[in-house]
Design an enzyme around this catalytic site. Structure first.
Site, PDB file in Angstrom:
ATOM      1  N   CYS A  92      46.998 -17.706  16.822  1.00 27.80           N
ATOM      2  CA  CYS A  92      48.446 -16.834  16.568  1.00 27.80           C
ATOM      3  C   CYS A  92      48.934 -17.097  15.519  1.00 27.80           C
ATOM      4  CB  CYS A  92      49.413 -17.462  17.757  1.00 27.80           C
ATOM      5  SG  CYS A  92      49.557 -19.156  17.458  1.00 27.80           S
ATOM      6  N   CYS A 148      56.308 -24.023  14.329  1.00 30.08           N
ATOM      7  CA  CYS A 148      55.948 -22.690  14.491  1.00 30.08           C
ATOM      8  C   CYS A 148      57.638 -22.047  14.564  1.00 30.08           C
ATOM      9  CB  CYS A 148      55.313 -22.348  15.732  1.00 30.08           C
ATOM     10  SG  CYS A 148      55.449 -20.445  16.015  1.00 30.08           S
ATOM     11  N   GLU A 166      55.539 -30.157  22.313  1.00 28.78           N
ATOM     12  CA  GLU A 166      56.468 -29.181  22.143  1.00 28.78           C
ATOM     13  C   GLU A 166      57.916 -29.597  22.994  1.00 28.78           C
ATOM     14  OE1 GLU A 166      55.446 -24.817  22.595  1.00 28.78           O
ATOM     15  OE2 GLU A 166      57.771 -24.679  23.105  1.00 28.78           O
ATOM     16  N   THR A 183      57.188 -22.538  24.880  1.00 25.43           N
ATOM     17  CA  THR A 183      56.575 -21.291  24.547  1.00 25.43           C
ATOM     18  C   THR A 183      55.191 -20.547  25.330  1.00 25.43           C
ATOM     19  OG1 THR A 183      55.628 -22.248  22.561  1.00 25.43           O
ATOM     20  CG2 THR A 183      57.683 -21.426  22.231  1.00 25.43           C
ATOM     21  N   SER A 221      47.892 -26.203  25.945  1.00 25.12           N
ATOM     22  CA  SER A 221      48.700 -25.619  26.975  1.00 25.12           C
ATOM     23  C   SER A 221      48.278 -24.179  27.259  1.00 25.12           C
ATOM     24  CB  SER A 221      50.258 -26.006  26.819  1.00 25.12           C
ATOM     25  OG  SER A 221      51.019 -25.295  27.764  1.00 25.12           O
ATOM     26  N   ASN A 222      48.454 -23.530  26.394  1.00 28.60           N
ATOM     27  CA  ASN A 222      48.353 -21.870  26.606  1.00 28.60           C
ATOM     28  C   ASN A 222      46.657 -21.609  26.662  1.00 28.60           C
ATOM     29  OD1 ASN A 222      46.797 -20.564  24.113  1.00 28.60           O
ATOM     30  ND2 ASN A 222      47.641 -22.146  23.099  1.00 28.60           N
ATOM     31  N   SER A 275      45.035 -21.746  19.774  1.00 28.17           N
ATOM     32  CA  SER A 275      44.680 -22.756  18.784  1.00 28.17           C
ATOM     33  C   SER A 275      43.209 -22.879  18.629  1.00 28.17           C
ATOM     34  CB  SER A 275      45.212 -24.095  19.328  1.00 28.17           C
ATOM     35  OG  SER A 275      44.904 -24.394  20.626  1.00 28.17           O
TER      36      SER A 275
HETATM   37 FE1  SF4 Z   1      53.929 -20.084  17.674  1.00 27.07          FE
HETATM   38 FE2  SF4 Z   1      52.908 -21.645  19.959  1.00 27.07          FE
HETATM   39 FE3  SF4 Z   1      53.341 -18.939  20.178  1.00 27.07          FE
HETATM   40 FE4  SF4 Z   1      51.656 -19.892  18.422  1.00 27.07          FE
HETATM   41  S1  SF4 Z   1      51.602 -20.117  20.573  1.00 27.07           S
HETATM   42  S2  SF4 Z   1      53.071 -18.033  18.138  1.00 27.07           S
HETATM   43  S3  SF4 Z   1      52.492 -21.830  17.669  1.00 27.07           S
HETATM   44  S4  SF4 Z   1      54.954 -20.548  19.777  1.00 27.07           S
END
Ligand code: SF4
Length: 334
Positions: free
Chosen positions: A21, A106, A136, A175, A234-235, A278
């Site tokens: 991202c 970010c 975070e 996020t 996490s994502n 990431s």
């Molecule tokens: Fe920002 Fe995290 Fe979203 Fe990437 S995943 S754009 S680092 S908030």
């Protein structure tokens, strides 16, 4: 002369958007540019982004990863804070020690910090929906005065939550959560606390939402859904859950080629592939190459959005040019 046996067939549904991202790209650029501008070592507090491959690549270039500022010597070299954000106490300590620091938080995490602080300014107790212990979450809670924020991880937490003033609440979220799970938790909060105030815009970021949407579109009927990403991302973990929740038979988080569960696949299998925010594209490319080596692969692109977001680095690094070769270790090519 014996004929080479034909490779078994396999379809790959390749998700787009996937991988880096804008916030991760910016954070890595900051470390790379700091190394170019100031020379090694550049200290980095915590993993700059949750990916071992990225961390090892930056280490090889001269970055030194530390757990706390106390581990950074007073040698005049800069220290970078990770993309996940840091509690206010961290830049305060860096200033007190007169360290040269570069904050790679970010901008979309900073936006959540501001939303949370606005709730407090307006006299509200902040509810942070997120996962305990994630950097975070530690960073966001660390923006706020003691006793003004409560962490909610699940609908069970909502049930147990008994604030002093149920009429003065405001929420924000991490996020990188699951969009669907979070809407369930927020709905439970709104049911219980109808006067709770929402942030001015969604805290779950565009990259999380877009990656989850593409995974949902590719999941139905896939025999295996591979998410390239790290176990502490996490994502990426959420993408595996979204994949199986949306109809993939199996889901697996893989750090690279070595983790691919080949025994789950056979002639005619359908594999879907995405990557967490990431995870560098070089890892996804290597996964696709490994499939091509074993199978006669057809790639179907499943594109649900086009991303144009770009977050520029801080002013102090803009005088240092970034060549494509500087980022080749994550983007491939040169
Ligand atoms: Fe920002 Fe995290 Fe979203 Fe990437 S995943 S754009 S680092 S908030």
């Amino acid at each position: 002369m014996s004929a080479v046996p034909a490779k078994p067939k396999l379809t790959i549904r390749l998700c787009e958007p996937r991988g880096f991202c804008a916030g991760v790209d910016r954070a890595i650029q900051i470390v790379v540019l700091a190394l170019k501008k100031y020379g090694a070592p550049v200290y980095v507090r915590h993993e700059i982004v949750h990916n071992r491959f990225v961390v090892e690549g930056l280490k090889a270039m001269g970055a030194v990863f530390v757990e706390e500022l106390a581990d950074v010597p007073d040698d005049g070299q800069p220290v970078v804070f990770s993309a996940h954000g840091v509690p206010k106490s961290v830049p305060a300590e860096a200033q007190a020690r007169e360290l040269l620091y570069l904050d790679a938080t970010c901008p979309l995490v900073s936006k959540v910090h501001k939303q949370a602080m606005l709730h407090v300014k307006r006299g509200r107790h902040v509810i942070l929906v997120g996962h305990k212990g994630h950097p975070e979450v530690i960073g966001t809670m660390g923006q706020l005065p003691e006793g003004t924020v409560s962490l909610i991880e699940s609908e069970a937490d909502v049930e147990a939550f008994a604030p002093a003033d149920p009429a003065a609440l405001g929420f924000v979220t991490q996020t990188t959560l699951s969009v669907d799970d979070t809407s369930g938790i927020v709905a439970a909060l709104q049911d219980k606390f109808p006067e709770m105030q929402a942030p001015s815009s969604d805290s779950i970021c565009y990259a999380t939402t877009n990656r989850q949407e593409a995974v949902k579109a590719a999941a139905q009927g896939a025999d295996l859904f591979l998410i390239v990403g790290a176990p502490n991302s996490s994502n990426s973990k959420r993408l595996v859950e979204v994949a199986t929740g949306a109809g993939a038979l199996h889901g697996a988080l893989v750090q690279g080629v070595d983790d691919i569960p080949w025994d789950m696949l056979g002639d005619g299998s359908v594999v879907a592939v995405s990557a967490g925010a990431s995870a560098p594209e070089v890892l996804t490319s290597a996964v696709l190459d490994a499939f091509r080596a074993r199978y006669d692969v057809t790639i179907d692109l499943v594109q649900t959005a086009e991303e144009t977001e770009y977050f520029p680095v801080m002013r102090s690094l803009r005088d240092t040019p970034l060549a494509p070769a500087d980022m080749a270790f994550v983007n491939g090519g040169a």
